[in-house]
Each structure stands twice: as structure tokens, then as C-alpha cells.
Enzyme design. Sequence first.
Site, PDB file in Angstrom:
ATOM      1  N   SER A 142       0.832  -1.199   0.000  1.00  0.00           N
ATOM      2  CA  SER A 142       0.000   0.000   0.000  1.00  0.00           C
ATOM      3  C   SER A 142       0.868   1.251   0.000  1.00  0.00           C
ATOM      4  O   SER A 142       1.974   1.258   0.550  1.00  0.00           O
ATOM      5  CB  SER A 142      -0.866  -0.023   1.264  1.00  0.00           C
ATOM      6  OG  SER A 142      -1.410   1.240   1.518  1.00  0.00           O
ATOM      7  N   TYR A 167      -1.958  -1.565  11.145  1.00  0.00           N
ATOM      8  CA  TYR A 167      -2.187  -2.024   9.771  1.00  0.00           C
ATOM      9  C   TYR A 167      -1.020  -1.579   8.885  1.00  0.00           C
ATOM     10  O   TYR A 167      -0.436  -2.374   8.138  1.00  0.00           O
ATOM     11  CB  TYR A 167      -3.515  -1.457   9.226  1.00  0.00           C
ATOM     12  CG  TYR A 167      -3.568  -1.431   7.720  1.00  0.00           C
ATOM     13  CD1 TYR A 167      -3.816  -2.595   7.001  1.00  0.00           C
ATOM     14  CD2 TYR A 167      -3.328  -0.251   7.006  1.00  0.00           C
ATOM     15  CE1 TYR A 167      -3.817  -2.577   5.612  1.00  0.00           C
ATOM     16  CE2 TYR A 167      -3.338  -0.225   5.634  1.00  0.00           C
ATOM     17  CZ  TYR A 167      -3.586  -1.389   4.933  1.00  0.00           C
ATOM     18  OH  TYR A 167      -3.577  -1.377   3.564  1.00  0.00           O
ATOM     19  N   LYS A 171       2.123  -3.750   6.740  1.00  0.00           N
ATOM     20  CA  LYS A 171       2.524  -3.626   5.321  1.00  0.00           C
ATOM     21  C   LYS A 171       4.033  -3.373   5.232  1.00  0.00           C
ATOM     22  O   LYS A 171       4.725  -3.958   4.397  1.00  0.00           O
ATOM     23  CB  LYS A 171       1.741  -2.509   4.615  1.00  0.00           C
ATOM     24  CG  LYS A 171       0.284  -2.832   4.392  1.00  0.00           C
ATOM     25  CD  LYS A 171       0.070  -4.004   3.431  1.00  0.00           C
ATOM     26  CE  LYS A 171      -1.369  -4.460   3.359  1.00  0.00           C
ATOM     27  NZ  LYS A 171      -1.559  -5.791   2.762  1.00  0.00           N
ATOM     28  N   PHE A 196      -2.503   2.569  -4.604  1.00  0.00           N
ATOM     29  CA  PHE A 196      -3.049   3.831  -4.106  1.00  0.00           C
ATOM     30  C   PHE A 196      -4.516   3.530  -3.712  1.00  0.00           C
ATOM     31  O   PHE A 196      -4.746   2.533  -3.055  1.00  0.00           O
ATOM     32  CB  PHE A 196      -2.774   4.955  -5.104  1.00  0.00           C
ATOM     33  CG  PHE A 196      -1.309   5.368  -4.970  1.00  0.00           C
ATOM     34  CD1 PHE A 196      -0.287   4.502  -5.344  1.00  0.00           C
ATOM     35  CD2 PHE A 196      -0.953   6.535  -4.330  1.00  0.00           C
ATOM     36  CE1 PHE A 196       1.062   4.804  -5.118  1.00  0.00           C
ATOM     37  CE2 PHE A 196       0.393   6.861  -4.108  1.00  0.00           C
ATOM     38  CZ  PHE A 196       1.389   5.985  -4.502  1.00  0.00           C
TER      39      PHE A 196
HETATM   40  C1  UD1 Z   1      -7.060   4.127   3.981  1.00  0.00           C
HETATM   41  C2  UD1 Z   1      -5.819   3.890   4.765  1.00  0.00           C
HETATM   42  C3  UD1 Z   1      -4.797   3.211   3.890  1.00  0.00           C
HETATM   43  C4  UD1 Z   1      -5.361   1.901   3.400  1.00  0.00           C
HETATM   44  C5  UD1 Z   1      -6.673   2.088   2.708  1.00  0.00           C
HETATM   45  C6  UD1 Z   1      -7.273   0.727   2.539  1.00  0.00           C
HETATM   46  C7  UD1 Z   1      -5.747   5.696   6.428  1.00  0.00           C
HETATM   47  C8  UD1 Z   1      -4.982   6.855   6.901  1.00  0.00           C
HETATM   48  N1  UD1 Z   1      -5.301   5.141   5.301  1.00  0.00           N
HETATM   49  O1  UD1 Z   1      -6.730   5.004   2.916  1.00  0.00           O
HETATM   50  O2  UD1 Z   1      -3.650   2.952   4.637  1.00  0.00           O
HETATM   51  O3  UD1 Z   1      -4.457   1.270   2.532  1.00  0.00           O
HETATM   52  O4  UD1 Z   1      -7.567   2.889   3.498  1.00  0.00           O
HETATM   53  O5  UD1 Z   1      -8.556   0.764   2.142  1.00  0.00           O
HETATM   54  O6  UD1 Z   1      -6.710   5.298   7.002  1.00  0.00           O
HETATM   55  N2  UD1 Z   1     -13.008  10.512   3.923  1.00  0.00           N
HETATM   56  C9  UD1 Z   1     -14.030  11.373   4.314  1.00  0.00           C
HETATM   57  N3  UD1 Z   1     -15.170  10.824   4.804  1.00  0.00           N
HETATM   58  C10 UD1 Z   1     -15.341   9.477   4.948  1.00  0.00           C
HETATM   59  C11 UD1 Z   1     -14.293   8.609   4.551  1.00  0.00           C
HETATM   60  C12 UD1 Z   1     -13.147   9.173   4.057  1.00  0.00           C
HETATM   61  O7  UD1 Z   1     -13.896  12.589   4.207  1.00  0.00           O
HETATM   62  O8  UD1 Z   1     -16.404   9.044   5.419  1.00  0.00           O
HETATM   63  C13 UD1 Z   1     -11.786  11.091   3.361  1.00  0.00           C
HETATM   64  C14 UD1 Z   1     -10.540  10.766   4.164  1.00  0.00           C
HETATM   65  O9  UD1 Z   1     -10.312  11.735   5.136  1.00  0.00           O
HETATM   66  C15 UD1 Z   1      -9.480  10.754   3.067  1.00  0.00           C
HETATM   67  C16 UD1 Z   1     -10.219  10.302   1.814  1.00  0.00           C
HETATM   68  O10 UD1 Z   1     -11.586  10.499   2.090  1.00  0.00           O
HETATM   69  O11 UD1 Z   1      -9.016  12.052   2.857  1.00  0.00           O
HETATM   70  C17 UD1 Z   1      -9.978   8.848   1.464  1.00  0.00           C
HETATM   71  O12 UD1 Z   1     -10.231   8.059   2.615  1.00  0.00           O
HETATM   72  P1  UD1 Z   1     -10.264   6.460   2.574  1.00  0.00           P
HETATM   73  O13 UD1 Z   1     -11.148   6.014   1.480  1.00  0.00           O
HETATM   74  O14 UD1 Z   1     -10.564   5.983   3.960  1.00  0.00           O
HETATM   75  O15 UD1 Z   1      -8.804   6.060   2.138  1.00  0.00           O
HETATM   76  P2  UD1 Z   1      -7.379   6.438   2.779  1.00  0.00           P
HETATM   77  O16 UD1 Z   1      -7.513   7.082   4.071  1.00  0.00           O
HETATM   78  O17 UD1 Z   1      -6.613   7.164   1.742  1.00  0.00           O
END
Ligand code: UD1
Length: 357
Positions: A142, A167, A171, A196
Site C-alpha cells: 500500500s 495495519y 505492510k 493507491f
Molecule cells: C485508507 C488507509 C490506507 C489503506 C486504505 C485501505 C488511512 C490513513 N489510510 O486510505 O492505509 O491502505 O484505506 O482501504 O486510514 N473521507 C471522508 N469521509 C469518509 C471517509 C473518508 O472525508 O467518510 C476522506 C478521508 O479523510 C481521506 C479520503 O476520504 O481524505 C480517502 O479516505 P479512505 O477512502 O478511507 O482512504 P485512505 O484514508 O486514503
Amino acid sequence: MGVKKTLKKIWNKISSSDRILVTGGLGYIGSHTVVELMEAGYDVYIIDNLSNSNIDVLNGIEAITGKRPVFENIDCTDYVAMDKFFSKYEGFKAVIHFAAYKAVGESVSKPLRYYRNNILSLVNLLELMPIHKTHGFVFSSSCTVYGQPDTLPVDERSPIKPALSPYGSTKQMSEQIILDAVHASEDLHAVLLRYFNPIGAHPTSAIGELPNGVPNNLVPFVCQTAAGMHKKLKVFGDDYNTPDGTCIRDYISVVDLAKAHVKAIDRLLDEKVKKPEIYNIGTGKGQSVMEVIKTFEKVSGKRVPYEIVGRREGDIEQVWANPALANKKLKWVAEESFEDTLRSAWRWQEVVNKNSK
Ligand code: UD1
């Protein structure tokens, strides 16, 4: 379909196809990869303990490919069961290892569960592969290993930053374990793919993401909100140092991501992987949370009610890939547009909703 792909398919039909083991092959990324491998002519075997997946996914795979892969319900932490499986089917050319826990928040409250599952599964596989003369390994890593990178887009030479969750640690540790195992072995060859943010679903809508409970990830939550399953999406922070203040990620189609695994397997089986190879698998473009919402609304014709709330602990401000190395060496490139990928996510949500009625 290109001439090369068609010829390969025909060749695999008349010759005995290369046998590939996919652990976690009924999960979100695993199932899409199984489909792409089968369509490329590989003979795919799946093990999955159904801890975060559903047996019905096999029907989806069969609906798309016209063939039902061999499946066994095995936990990769069970060395004896894994050994029996390898002995029963013998002759795997390579393993793609997806089977792992992936919920960041849960890993903070149950760290040992994560270390046991993610690390033990990997060690078992790496020990069993040489015993059963399997030499190719593809690992599901990841971009979380980069933390908040110092420069963007991030390439594979960027330093590994301290993990923000157990987690993330699993990785990072897993990558190191694989590098050490390859170093100590004559005939183990590995490709590590740093994903990503995978989103979307297969264009047939026969398989897609099936979040367990309330989704933590953005796009499944957006889809469920648009479907009326949640009142509002919470946008975690709009005060980041980005153009619209919300976090930026590199959202990649799960089908494109799956295809990267086929390229990695092709490369391993062509004996082109001499030293461990690490690749970023992303589009090279970043989208903010607000851009995800707006684009989703445009392609689905649905409204996504949202509210801005405080930042989520551990979130990275912005990260997107430099995928040049994968483009060049794996001869892989992300092809699906952001719009089409979000459209496929929504179509899948509609199918899930219809089936649950
Ligand atoms: C997350 C993990 C990453 C992992 C991946 C697996 C973290 C910091 N990172 O990625 O290590 O490999 O999931 O699936 O947790 N967001 C909102 N509202 C929501 C959900 C998300 O605003 O209800 C925003 C988050 O703040 C972020 C973006 O959407 O900025 C993407 O979030 P998400 O889909 O959870 O992915 P990551 O955080 O990038």
C-alpha cells in the site's frame, strides 16, 4: 482484445495453462484480479477464509469468465492446512497474496489480531512456496508505507515513513520480510505492488466491493449515502493545505489495479524479475474529497448530502503516485477515467441494493 492477448488465450487453451494461487481471491481486489488472470488464460486457484468476503463472489466470477475456479476455505495462518493444499494441487507457478486484514481503525484497537493474521499468513506462504517448488510471489502492499511524502508525486525511492497504525506497520514489515526472504533464497522472485486508492467495480457489475458493516473508505460511503443508506457523508476536514482544503488521493480503478497483477505475473513467469521489484500502482493524478463528491453527483445523477467535520486522526493530507516505473517496466498504465470508475461504483451499488430487496 489485442492480438497478443487473443493468441495467449488460445495458446493457454491448447497447452496446459500456468497455475496461479490467489489468497484472498474472493475479496474486493482479489476477485477482480482472479477475473483478469482467468481472462488472460491463467489457471486460477483461490483460497479465502471468508472473513471479509462472501462465497457468492464465486458466482460473479463464473458469470464473467464462464468458468468456476477451484476454491477452498482455508485460513492462511493455518500452516498444516496450507501445506495440505499445496500438496493436493502441486505445481503453482506463482502466488498472489491478498489475504490480510485492512481496516486501519480496527488495527489500532486490535493490533495483535493484525500482526498475527497479516504476518503469520505471509511467513507461512514464504516457507511453503520453496517446499512446493513455487517461485513467483506478488504482494499486495500500500502507498500507506510512504506516510505523508516530502515530494509529490511520490515515487518508489521515497523513504518509508513511520507507520501511523498497526495495519500500516504490517505492510511495512511484510515488505521487509519478503525482501529478506528473497535475499536468502536462490529461486524466490517477488513483485511488490503499492496500491493507491482502489475504487469502482467490474463493468459487468457482477463483482464489486462488499464492505463489512459501515464502510470506512470514502467511495463506498459516498455510494451508500447516495442510495439513502446514510443521512450524510462526513467530510473529514476542509482546512488542509490543498486547493479546496480537503484531502487528496490517487483513486484508481480496481479493474486497472487487477490488470497490474496480471502484468506482474507475466513478468515473473517470463523470468524477467531478477531482484525484488516494487511498483506504485496509481493513476498519477490526485482528486480531493470534494472532487470525488462533485464528480460522483455528476455521473450518478444523485445527490450526496455531506457535512464538514473535524479531521480524521492519522489522515495524510495529500498523496498521489508517480507510476512511471510500472508504466515502463510492467508495461501497465491505468486506463479507466475517474468518471467511468465512479460510474461503475454507482452501478454496482444499485445492483447490491436491488439484490438485497
Ligand atoms: C485508507 C488507509 C490506507 C489503506 C486504505 C485501505 C488511512 C490513513 N489510510 O486510505 O492505509 O491502505 O484505506 O482501504 O486510514 N473521507 C471522508 N469521509 C469518509 C471517509 C473518508 O472525508 O467518510 C476522506 C478521508 O479523510 C481521506 C479520503 O476520504 O481524505 C480517502 O479516505 P479512505 O477512502 O478511507 O482512504 P485512505 O484514508 O486514503
